[in-house]
Design a protein around this motif. Structure first.
Motif: not given
Length: 201
Positions: A77-79, A90-92, A98, A128, A139
């Motif tokens: 996961v990337t923030i 943005w959470i991907e 997204r 989050l 999350i």
């Protein structure tokens, strides 16, 4: 008249000498001042060096990449920070797609508003939280955001017993009522990947 000319000439010469001597003494160096030296000697041990400039990751510690060994549906996961609004991230990498989250308690507590993703999936409200001490991201999607206690979203839900039957006064029969089951909240737990580790890969 001659006296006046001599007096004026003498005054002009004295002014020239005074400016010349003033220019010579204008080479004063504050570092060689004995007063400055004595003050520095007394407080040399107490002088605090200036703080280093804060980076974006220091201000917003939740930003970064996370790995999860628990969530097989979201292993990475990337923030990232929204370029136009610093209060939005943005959470991907989530199975929902997204999604965005809004900063509620600085530095790392965010509310995930109910939203529709670019793929058209409906995402319920959630929370989050990034714990800086343990370097973990949590999350919860499907539980409403609690402004007083955001961490309550990660506690186990209380078990509610459904009502199976309702009596009616007109007829003496029992009517069965189906209780709609609430969907279980989706939970995520991941560990932040240090930036040095990311660079080495």
């Amino acid at each position: 008249m001659k006296k006046t000319i001599f007096i004026m000439a003498g005054m002009a010469l004295s002014v020239c000498f005074m400016t010349a001597s003033a220019q010579e003494t204008n080479t004063w160096d504050p570092k060689k001042n004995p007063t400055v030296d004595s003050i520095n000697a007394k407080h040399r041990d107490k002088i605090i060096p200036p703080r280093e400039a804060m980076t974006v990751n220091m201000i917003f510690p939740a930003l970064g990449q996370y790995e999860s060994s628990v969530n097989t549906d979201a292993p990475s996961v990337t923030i990232s920070l929204d370029p136009t609004n610093k209060g939005v991230v943005w959470i991907e990498g989530l199975p929902q797609g997204r999604i965005k989250a809004m900063l509620r308690k600085s530095p790392s507590t965010y509310k995930i508003p109910a939203q529709k993703t670019e793929e058209g999936k409906d995402v319920a409200e959630g929370t989050l939280i990034f714990d800086k001490e343990t370097n973990t991201l949590s999350i919860a999607i499907g539980k409403p955001y609690n402004a007083e206690d955001p961490g309550a979203a990660f506690l186990p839900a209380a078990v509610e017993e459904p009502v199976a039957a309702v009596k009616t006064t007109k007829s003496k029969s029992k009517a069965k009522v189906k209780v709609a089951e609430k969907p279980k909240p989706w939970m995520y737990a991941g560990t932040k990947i240090e930036s040095a580790t990311v660079k080495n890969q």
